[in-house]
Design an enzyme around this catalytic site. Structure first.
Site, PDB file in Angstrom:
ATOM      1  N   ASN A 164      43.854  50.018  44.226  1.00  0.00           N
ATOM      2  CA  ASN A 164      44.758  49.385  45.605  1.00  0.00           C
ATOM      3  C   ASN A 164      43.775  48.151  46.254  1.00  0.00           C
ATOM      4  O   ASN A 164      44.059  47.855  47.208  1.00  0.00           O
ATOM      5  CB  ASN A 164      45.131  50.555  46.804  1.00  0.00           C
ATOM      6  CG  ASN A 164      45.982  51.662  46.149  1.00  0.00           C
ATOM      7  OD1 ASN A 164      47.003  51.145  45.653  1.00  0.00           O
ATOM      8  ND2 ASN A 164      45.889  52.795  46.439  1.00  0.00           N
ATOM      9  N   GLU A 196      36.634  37.808  39.568  1.00  0.00           N
ATOM     10  CA  GLU A 196      35.557  37.312  40.572  1.00  0.00           C
ATOM     11  C   GLU A 196      36.379  36.405  41.708  1.00  0.00           C
ATOM     12  O   GLU A 196      36.120  35.522  42.024  1.00  0.00           O
ATOM     13  CB  GLU A 196      34.762  36.380  39.862  1.00  0.00           C
ATOM     14  CG  GLU A 196      33.447  37.257  39.967  1.00  0.00           C
ATOM     15  CD  GLU A 196      33.256  38.423  38.790  1.00  0.00           C
ATOM     16  OE1 GLU A 196      34.301  38.567  38.017  1.00  0.00           O
ATOM     17  OE2 GLU A 196      32.454  39.390  38.700  1.00  0.00           O
ATOM     18  N   GLN A 238      49.152  26.206  20.847  1.00  0.00           N
ATOM     19  CA  GLN A 238      50.391  25.351  20.364  1.00  0.00           C
ATOM     20  C   GLN A 238      49.829  24.331  19.263  1.00  0.00           C
ATOM     21  O   GLN A 238      50.827  24.334  18.364  1.00  0.00           O
ATOM     22  CB  GLN A 238      50.754  24.336  21.714  1.00  0.00           C
ATOM     23  CG  GLN A 238      52.026  23.668  21.578  1.00  0.00           C
ATOM     24  CD  GLN A 238      53.314  24.622  21.891  1.00  0.00           C
ATOM     25  OE1 GLN A 238      52.746  25.739  22.459  1.00  0.00           O
ATOM     26  NE2 GLN A 238      54.301  24.055  21.443  1.00  0.00           N
ATOM     27  N   SER A 244      42.888  33.206  41.447  1.00  0.00           N
ATOM     28  CA  SER A 244      42.910  31.487  41.387  1.00  0.00           C
ATOM     29  C   SER A 244      43.478  31.459  42.939  1.00  0.00           C
ATOM     30  O   SER A 244      43.262  30.306  43.812  1.00  0.00           O
ATOM     31  CB  SER A 244      43.871  30.835  40.374  1.00  0.00           C
ATOM     32  OG  SER A 244      43.157  31.026  39.475  1.00  0.00           O
ATOM     33  N   GLU A 258      39.526  48.799  42.963  1.00  0.00           N
ATOM     34  CA  GLU A 258      39.882  50.159  43.044  1.00  0.00           C
ATOM     35  C   GLU A 258      41.570  49.901  42.592  1.00  0.00           C
ATOM     36  O   GLU A 258      42.031  48.729  42.537  1.00  0.00           O
ATOM     37  CB  GLU A 258      39.868  50.774  44.315  1.00  0.00           C
ATOM     38  CG  GLU A 258      38.367  51.009  44.587  1.00  0.00           C
ATOM     39  CD  GLU A 258      38.520  51.654  45.816  1.00  0.00           C
ATOM     40  OE1 GLU A 258      39.373  51.974  46.618  1.00  0.00           O
ATOM     41  OE2 GLU A 258      37.342  52.023  46.366  1.00  0.00           O
ATOM     42  N   PHE A 311      29.143  46.613  37.991  1.00  0.00           N
ATOM     43  CA  PHE A 311      29.660  46.295  39.388  1.00  0.00           C
ATOM     44  C   PHE A 311      30.804  47.101  39.682  1.00  0.00           C
ATOM     45  O   PHE A 311      32.024  46.667  38.924  1.00  0.00           O
ATOM     46  CB  PHE A 311      29.744  44.756  39.658  1.00  0.00           C
ATOM     47  CG  PHE A 311      30.030  44.379  40.925  1.00  0.00           C
ATOM     48  CD1 PHE A 311      29.079  44.453  41.737  1.00  0.00           C
ATOM     49  CD2 PHE A 311      31.131  43.780  41.258  1.00  0.00           C
ATOM     50  CE1 PHE A 311      29.185  43.722  43.277  1.00  0.00           C
ATOM     51  CE2 PHE A 311      31.535  43.078  42.596  1.00  0.00           C
ATOM     52  CZ  PHE A 311      30.421  43.204  43.053  1.00  0.00           C
ATOM     53  N   HIS A 351      47.686  24.921  17.050  1.00  0.00           N
ATOM     54  CA  HIS A 351      47.686  25.674  15.968  1.00  0.00           C
ATOM     55  C   HIS A 351      49.064  26.379  15.346  1.00  0.00           C
ATOM     56  O   HIS A 351      49.020  26.901  14.305  1.00  0.00           O
ATOM     57  CB  HIS A 351      46.778  26.951  16.269  1.00  0.00           C
ATOM     58  CG  HIS A 351      45.318  26.581  16.199  1.00  0.00           C
ATOM     59  ND1 HIS A 351      44.572  25.597  17.186  1.00  0.00           N
ATOM     60  CD2 HIS A 351      44.219  26.915  15.346  1.00  0.00           C
ATOM     61  CE1 HIS A 351      43.450  25.539  16.780  1.00  0.00           C
ATOM     62  NE2 HIS A 351      43.074  26.302  15.775  1.00  0.00           N
TER      63      HIS A 351
END
Lengths: 395, 83
Positions: free
Chosen positions: A128, A359, A332, A362, A126, A122, A334
């Site tokens: 920009n 995709e 943390q 947030s 780009e 897909f 671990h």
């Protein structure tokens, strides 16, 4: 209301899990360190029919229902987010051709995409233009029966090995999507390395210098490249990213349950320390919540309910957010081991960050979810008013 | 047909004020359409009227007003019956 997998979905889940355990998990670390996936493993995915698996059997797919399809992403994603991404981008192209391709285009490509005989990627982002898909600068100028493309695409997942790209450009200012074959004259593919996460996803930059593409490769119509073609593909992509994020959260949880049971601090297993328990509790609750959101989005998709659009945004937003939280806490828990490639959680941590960006970042999700929330509110008010009027009349 | 127009108007009312909107008003020219709206419109039409929209249907003239969409639905559903 029953929230449980059907027997067929359970069988699919077991199949996906066994496949992943045998063929993918042993190579996940190598994918990350070598920044590529093996051609042999891609062939195995193709042989298992996991590429284009959601497409109907009538066009060569497995005809997986949307929940099973999500489970496929979860099982593979728990082991290797890099490889799971191949399913996302390939299937986005397959869906665009299935939904919006002309008869001629479908005849040429659909069966091969559905069977994974050709790999799709897909090509929208780009240098920009990322979240702002309308801001693409690549141009497509129609000359007789050929489009002449100029511009560049960046961070194209599996762009290094794709056979065909679904590419978004502007034709006379109108958003236009085209299928661009890898050996098109004027197209060069440059590998990109050194990314933070999903390092095995074989990213590429595509450079288009008077690249020639037949007019027959137009997907949809000029001007509908974003609103119809790209958004249809991104809707599926977003759904898979929700499941892939859930997969990372689940993998973090399982890694932490193992580690906290076998490692000691201050003379007691980590699992006995209350602050460790708090992080694990949050991981359990958040992962369970993300799973329910994914199920709901899948159910709405399966039933072609328009509410799936909002629910998929919500699922992707929440699952990617909690995946990052789970990965942060997993590192943390671990401790120094969590910062080492001897343990997988550092890879989960880097991969989780990517999920908050791809995709739709947030921040884009936050804007969109709020907008859709106000729409839902308007619909609910209308329905309540109608109900009130009807009751008033009947009374 | 009036029932169809009513359904379209109700769908539109989730996105923008429709009290002043006439059946022939161009919703693209009025600036009411963005990508998200377009995607939801396609999904809603397919679900509500039980047909599939494909590449041949992607013409602004099919979607730019209540009247146009109503006519488009009529053509699609009559085709579906014939098939």
């Amino acid at each position: 209301m029953r929230i449980e997998l059907s027997p067929e979905q359970e069988r699919n889940q077991v199949e996906f899990r066994l496949f992943t355990k045998e063929h993918i998990a042993p190579h996940a670390t190598a994918h990350d360190t070598t920044q590529r996936v093996s051609a042999e493993l891609v062939k195995r995915l193709v042989a298992a029919r996991y590429l284009g698996s959601f497409l109907p059997k009538s066009v060569g797919g497995l005809g997986l229902d949307m929940i099973s399809y999500g489970l496929l992403h979860e099982e593979i994603g728990k082991a290797c987010s890099s490889l799971r991404c191949l399913l996302t981008v390939h299937d986005m192209v397959a869906l665009a051709v299935y939904k919006w391709g002309s008869d001629r285009l479908r005849a040429k490509w659909l069966s091969r995409l559905a069977r994974g005989e050709v790999l799709g990627a897909f090509a929208v982002s780009e240098p920009n233009a990322g979240s702002d898909v309308n801001g693409v600068e690549t141009t497509a100028v129609l000359s007789d029966q050929t489009y002449v493309l100029n511009g560049s695409k960046k961070w194209i997942t599996f762009g290094q090995i794709a056979d065909v790209y679904l590419l978004l450009a502007k034709s006379e200012g109108k958003a236009t999507t085209l299928l661009v074959e890898k050996d098109s004259p004027g197209l060069s593919v440059r590998p990109l390395k050194g990314m933070l996460g999903m390092r095995g996803s074989m990213l590429a930059e595509l450079v288009l210098e008077d690249c020639l593409v037949p007019r027959a490769n137009l997907v949809g119509r000029e001007g509908f490249g974003v609103s119809s073609v790209a958004f249809t593909a991104l809707g599926l992509g977003r759904y898979t990213i929700a499941w892939g994020s859930l997969a990372i959260a689940q993998a973090c949880l399982e890694a932490c349950l193992r580690y906290a049971s076998t490692h000691k601090q201050f003379g007691a297993p980590l699992r006995d320390h209350q602050l460790i328990q708090r992080m694990i509790s949050e991981m359990i609750a958040n992962t369970a919540a993300a799973r329910l959101l994914c199920y709901e989005a899948g159910y709405l998709k399966e039933t072609n309910d328009p509410r799936e659009i909002l629910q998929t945004f919500v699922a992707k937003y929440f699952a990617s957010t909690i995946a990052m939280k789970a990965a942060t806490d997993a590192v943390q828990i671990h401790g120094a081991n969590g910062c080492s490639s001897d343990y997988p959680v550092e890879r989960y941590f880097r991969d989780a960050k990517i999920m908050e960006i791809i995709e739709g970042s947030s921040q884009i999700q936050e804007i969109t979810i709020a907008k859709l929330g106000f729409q839902e509110h308007a619909r609910n008010v209308l329905e309540e008013e109608t109900l009130y009027r009807e009751n008033a009349v009947s009374a | 047909m009036d029932d169809t127009k009513g359904k379209i108007r109700t769908f539109f009312s989730r996105f923008f004020r429709t009290s002043e909107l006439k059946d022939a008003d161009d919703i693209f020219a009025l600036g009411f359409v963005n990508s998200l709206f377009a995607m939801q419109l396609v999904t809603w039409l397919e679900k509500e009227f039980l047909f599939t929209i494909n590449d041949e249907d992607l013409d602004i003239q099919n979607f730019n007003s209540i009247e146009a969409i109503s006519g488009f639905i009529g053509r699609k559903t009559s085709t579906a019956v014939e098939v």
